[in-house]
Design a protein around this motif. Sequence first.
Motif, PDB file in Angstrom:
ATOM      1  N   LEU A   1       0.401  -1.315  -0.013  1.00 24.80           N
ATOM      2  CA  LEU A   1       0.212  -0.358  -0.197  1.00 24.80           C
ATOM      3  C   LEU A   1       1.193   1.622  -0.040  1.00 24.80           C
TER       4      LEU A   1
ATOM      5  N   LEU B   1      -2.558   5.603  -4.869  1.00 21.77           N
ATOM      6  CA  LEU B   1      -3.570   5.889  -3.733  1.00 21.77           C
ATOM      7  C   LEU B   1      -3.219   7.222  -3.018  1.00 21.77           C
ATOM      8  N   ASN B   2      -4.145   7.666  -3.069  1.00 18.83           N
ATOM      9  CA  ASN B   2      -4.340   8.837  -2.002  1.00 18.83           C
ATOM     10  C   ASN B   2      -3.670   8.999  -0.690  1.00 18.83           C
TER      11      ASN B   2
ATOM     12  N   GLU C   1      -6.684   7.352   1.791  1.00 17.48           N
ATOM     13  CA  GLU C   1      -6.914   6.080   0.842  1.00 17.48           C
ATOM     14  C   GLU C   1      -6.261   4.615   2.101  1.00 17.48           C
TER      15      GLU C   1
ATOM     16  N   GLU D   1      -6.533   4.675   5.610  1.00 17.86           N
ATOM     17  CA  GLU D   1      -7.747   3.374   5.360  1.00 17.86           C
ATOM     18  C   GLU D   1      -7.730   1.875   5.432  1.00 17.86           C
ATOM     19  N   ARG D   2      -6.528   2.129   4.365  1.00 17.28           N
ATOM     20  CA  ARG D   2      -6.850   0.763   4.127  1.00 17.28           C
ATOM     21  C   ARG D   2      -5.521   0.075   4.778  1.00 17.28           C
TER      22      ARG D   2
END
Length: 139
Positions: A20, A29-30, A33, A36-37
């Motif tokens: 990630l 991904l920002n 994101e 959260e992930r």
Amino acid sequence: MHNRDVRASDRDRDAAAERLQLAVEEGCLNLGEFDERVGLAYRSVTQGELADLVADLPENRRRSPQSPSPAGLPRWLKLVWTGWAVVFAVNVAVWVAVSVAQACPADFWPKGMLPPALILAVVTAGAIRRRRDASGEGP
């Protein structure tokens, strides 16, 4: 991941978090994101849950040893440092304006932003060390 119902290990969770992080560095991904992930990754119980977190990302690409970032910092960490520096600079500018307007200089209240910078410095040192260890470079 062969069996989605097999329980995930800490190593599996760390690998998903690294993937990630790489996705953030690649611009897939920002930061929202990513945050959260990563939280979901560390709360995942099965390998299937981890697989779902990275399923929409491009194939797992390794960092290119020929093109490391200039300071050796991940992109997301550079963004966090930049944000901190901007907020600190604005605070110092406001403090200067208030101090000049008063007969007696105000207490340097932007110093309250230094503890978060210390924490950020520790995170940065860890990221640099992790990158150095992953690339096989010595100190």
